[in-house]
Design a protein around this motif. Structure first.
Motif, short mmCIF file in Angstrom:
data_model
loop_
_atom_site.label_atom_id
_atom_site.label_comp_id
_atom_site.label_asym_id
_atom_site.label_seq_id
_atom_site.Cartn_x
_atom_site.Cartn_y
_atom_site.Cartn_z
N GLU A 149 7.20 -6.47 -4.70
CA GLU A 149 7.90 -6.67 -5.97
C GLU A 149 7.14 -6.00 -7.13
N VAL A 150 5.83 -6.18 -7.12
CA VAL A 150 5.01 -5.56 -8.17
C VAL A 150 5.12 -4.04 -8.10
N LEU A 154 6.33 -1.26 -10.85
CA LEU A 154 5.54 -0.10 -11.27
C LEU A 154 6.34 1.19 -11.10
N ASP A 155 7.13 1.28 -10.04
CA ASP A 155 7.96 2.47 -9.85
C ASP A 155 8.98 2.60 -10.98
N THR A 156 9.54 1.46 -11.40
CA THR A 156 10.51 1.48 -12.49
C THR A 156 9.85 1.96 -13.79
N GLN A 173 6.94 -4.62 -19.44
CA GLN A 173 6.77 -4.69 -17.98
C GLN A 173 5.31 -4.56 -17.59
N LEU A 174 4.58 -3.70 -18.26
CA LEU A 174 3.16 -3.55 -17.95
C LEU A 174 2.39 -4.81 -18.28
N ARG A 175 2.78 -5.49 -19.35
CA ARG A 175 2.11 -6.77 -19.69
C ARG A 175 2.37 -7.83 -18.62
N ALA A 232 -4.91 -0.29 -5.25
CA ALA A 232 -4.14 0.94 -5.48
C ALA A 232 -3.09 0.71 -6.57
N ASP A 233 -2.46 -0.46 -6.57
CA ASP A 233 -1.47 -0.77 -7.60
C ASP A 233 -2.14 -0.89 -8.97
#
Length: 318
Positions: A149-150, A154-156, A173-175, A232-233
């Motif tokens: 999900e995370v 990140l892709d979005t 979203q980053l927050r 990696a994420d």
């Protein structure tokens, strides 16, 4: 596989223990009293600790005495919040795990049936070591689902940044992603430390053997892979943050490119030179030198400067 400690479940537990069969019992601490839990499974006091409030029982964080092994994992379950209101579909559920030679017990606060949720593959003819491994593997698998999900988030964000959009939505979203990744990493790191010892301790229990250690070593390796994926994420999120910073720096550069020549021209014509005061005597000269020259300068800056920088930025993104 059993859920709860109702009358039917207690009778089934007694029958299975009488037949010497290994079973998995999942219990919600909000539905079961400490006395019933200890009485049904004969859990020693050194394993089952009661908090000072006298409410739900709490298993020790990690315990191994040759007869039982206790530790804690987190299992991700469906969120009760509506999908359009929750940031993520899956939420963590802290689960206490107790392994003995007779049964596997999982305890958690919420009224969720883990056997129904996880549905682990338990083929006939396999020993209790494989049964315990399958359940724990399914629990770790939910962490992989939550991490996916995370990664989708990140892709979005990455797609929005690549298209030059996003703005506040991207920053929002980053927050949300940052604390999620940090929390998951802390939990998985603790679980990896537990799983490093779990295999040896479970293999030492009655009805288990040293051949089961290889199964539990896979769980430790899976925790290592999860931790590597989380790192990696985190790196990907850092790259997106750098990209956001570069976008802001680019915007500042564009504004500086436009306003710097305008500032020079207005400053120049704002001086009281004799030539200016002697020749700018008509409205046409005033509008031409005071407005048209700065406007033409801004257009030329946009035509030859900003578009050139846009072309370079597109090439870097590709």
């Amino acid at each position: 596989m059993l859920y709860g400690l109702g009358a039917a479940e207690r009778a089934r537990i007694a029958a299975l223990r009488g037949q010497g069969r290994f079973f998995w019992l999942d219990v919600s601490l909000s539905e079961t009293s400490p006395a019933d839990l200890a009485d049904a499974l004969r859990i020693p006091e050194r394993v089952l600790r009661l908090p000072g409030s006298g409410h739900a029982p709490t298993l020790r964080t990690f315990h191994a005495d040759g007869e039982s092994v206790v530790f804690t994992l987190r299992c991700y379950v469906e969120s009760e919040t509506l999908a359009d209101e929750a940031a993520y579909r899956l939420r963590p559920l802290q689960t206490h795990v107790l392994v003995t030679g007779d049964y596997l017990l999982t305890l958690h606060d919420e009224r969720v049936s883990l056997p129904a949720l996880l549905a682990p593959d338990l083929p006939e003819g396999r020993g209790q070591g494989y049964a315990v491994y399958s359940v724990l593997d399914a629990m770790l698998g939910t962490t992989s689902d939550a991490l996916e999900e995370v990664e989708v988030g990140l892709d979005t964000v990455g797609s929005a940044c690549a298209e030059g959009g996003g703005g506040r939505a991207v920053r929002g979203q980053l927050r949300e992603v940052g604390p999620r990744i940090a929390t998951m990493r802390r939990w998985v790191s603790a679980e990896r430390a537990v799983l490093a010892r779990t295999g040896v301790e479970i293999a030492a229990l009655r009805c288990f053997g040293t051949e089961d250690e290889a199964l539990f070593d896979r769980l430790y390796e899976q925790a290592n892979r999860l931790l590597a994926s989380i790192d990696a994420d985190a790196d990907a999120m850092g790259t997106l943050l750098d990209l956001q910073l570069n976008e802001r720096s680019y915007l500042v550069s564009v504004l500086a490119t436009i306003y710097l020549p305008l500032t020079f021209i207005t400053g120049f014509f704002g001086m009281n030179f004799g030539w200016l005061t002697d020749h700018i005597r008509t409205q046409i000269a005033f509008w031409l030198l005071g407005f048209m020259v700065p406007l033409v300068t801004a257009v030329l800056c946009w035509r030859f400067g900003v578009r050139l920088m846009n072309g370079d930025l597109r090439q870097r993104r590709r």
